[in-house]
Design a protein around this motif. Structure first.
Motif: not given
Length: 347
Positions: A61-67, A69-71, A73-86
């Motif tokens: 549970l602790n490891a999952l929360k840490k993961f 939270d990190a996700h 906090a990541d504002e670099s678009n980790p899923h590479n979502v494009k403007a056209a997709q939304t």
């Protein structure tokens, strides 16, 4: 089960249940209590999935929360979502849409990049100053390099100018300010430079004292009734007489060279010949050159045989110099005339 001698069925049941009650029941109850505790699951063992570390439920549970939270906090678009997709604008499209809207609503001139690209602040815009006069001192109070002010009092010769109470040099173009620059009731624009001790008023064109000082004409140089400016801003009126097309000589100074005097004035009207004229009479010309004419005449009367005749000679002198002679003879004295003429050149 065979009956145990001396024990009833009930007693035998109790004997059978006794170990369970004494040994199993407490352990079972302890397990139930442990499972019902808040942290009961934390101590349960668990197999960690890929990407997570831990051997208990709590560790995972602790490891999952840490993961998570990190996700988040990541504002670099980790899923590479494009403007056209939304269905959203790209950054370039958004900037262009904003610029188009700003222009469409007429507020483009309010963009700082337009009115203050150098981040000059108050110096980037025209600031309103106040004008007051005390005695002969005009004071302009305000801030900013570019200013405007409404003049509340007349500017007279000898007046001085201050900027926020500090004396400054006040000019308009290349001239010092005067009553034409600061006119009571009118607005003036200027550039204020407190550091250099200057205030430069923006003139509306026209001639200032500097240029007028270069004009050297006087009243005697300009035709009467015509007005002009020269030397300063005081309007002047010409006094030179405007003559006609023909003027008779005023006087003549005699001598070898004739000096013909005519009245002063402007001779600018054309005569029929195409230019102004000065006229001289015959007597003025003779007087100018002091011409003296003398004629000596000699005559002889006689006869040729029975025919009477007359002979006359005239000698012409101009200024004592003989210019020739002319003779005439008549041999018929019955009333007929004998004439002869000559031309005398004066040089």
């Amino acid at each position: 089960m065979p009956d145990t001698p001396g024990l009833t069925s009930q007693e035998m049941q109790e004997k059978f249940d006794e170990p369970a009650k004494k040994l199993l029941a407490p352990k079972f109850n302890a397990l139930v209590d442990a499972l019902q505790a808040v942290a009961a699951a934390a101590s349960l063992g668990a197999a960690a999935p890929d990407g997570l570390d831990g051997s208990t439920v709590q560790d995972l549970l602790n490891a999952l929360k840490k993961f998570a939270d990190a996700h988040l906090a990541d504002e670099s678009n980790p899923h590479n979502v494009k403007a056209a997709q939304t269905g959203a604008y790209t950054r370039e499209e958004t900037d262009q849409a904003i610029n188009n809207k700003v222009v469409a609503i007429g507020s483009g001139d309010m963009a700082q990049a337009v009115y203050d690209p150098g981040h000059l602040g108050v110096d980037a815009c025209v600031q309103k100053y106040t004008h007051t006069k005390s005695g002969s001192v005009h004071n302009f109070a305000g801030s900013g390099v570019n200013g405007i002010a409404k003049i509340t009092a007349a500017f007279n010769s000898g007046d001085t100018v201050q900027l926020n109470g500090v004396p400054v040099t006040a000019t308009c173009g290349g001239d010092m300010v005067d009553g034409d620059t600061l006119v009571m009731g009118q607005w003036v624009a200027f550039a204020a430079d407190a550091e250099a001790g200057q205030i430069n008023f923006k003139g509306g064109g026209g001639l200032g004292n500097t240029k007028l000082a270069q004009a050297t004409a006087s009243e005697n140089d300009v035709v009467a009734s015509e007005t002009f400016f020269a030397g300063n801003k005081e309007m002047k009126t010409g006094s030179l007489v405007d003559r006609g097309t023909v003027t008779t000589a005023l006087s003549i100074k005699a001598g070898n060279t004739a000096n013909i005097r005519i009245p002063t004035g402007a001779y600018r009207k054309k005569a029929s010949s195409g230019y102004p004229e000065v006229t001289l009479t015959r007597s003025q010309i003779l007087t100018a050159y002091s011409i003296k004419v003398r004629v000596d005449i000699s005559a002889h009367l006689g006869t040729h045989g029975s025919t009477p005749y007359a002979n006359a000679t005239a000698k012409i002198y101009i200024d004592g110099t003989s210019k020739g002679s002319v003779s005439a003879e008549s041999q018929n004295m019955n009333g007929a005339d004998a004439t002869k003429s000559t031309t005398v050149t004066v040089s």
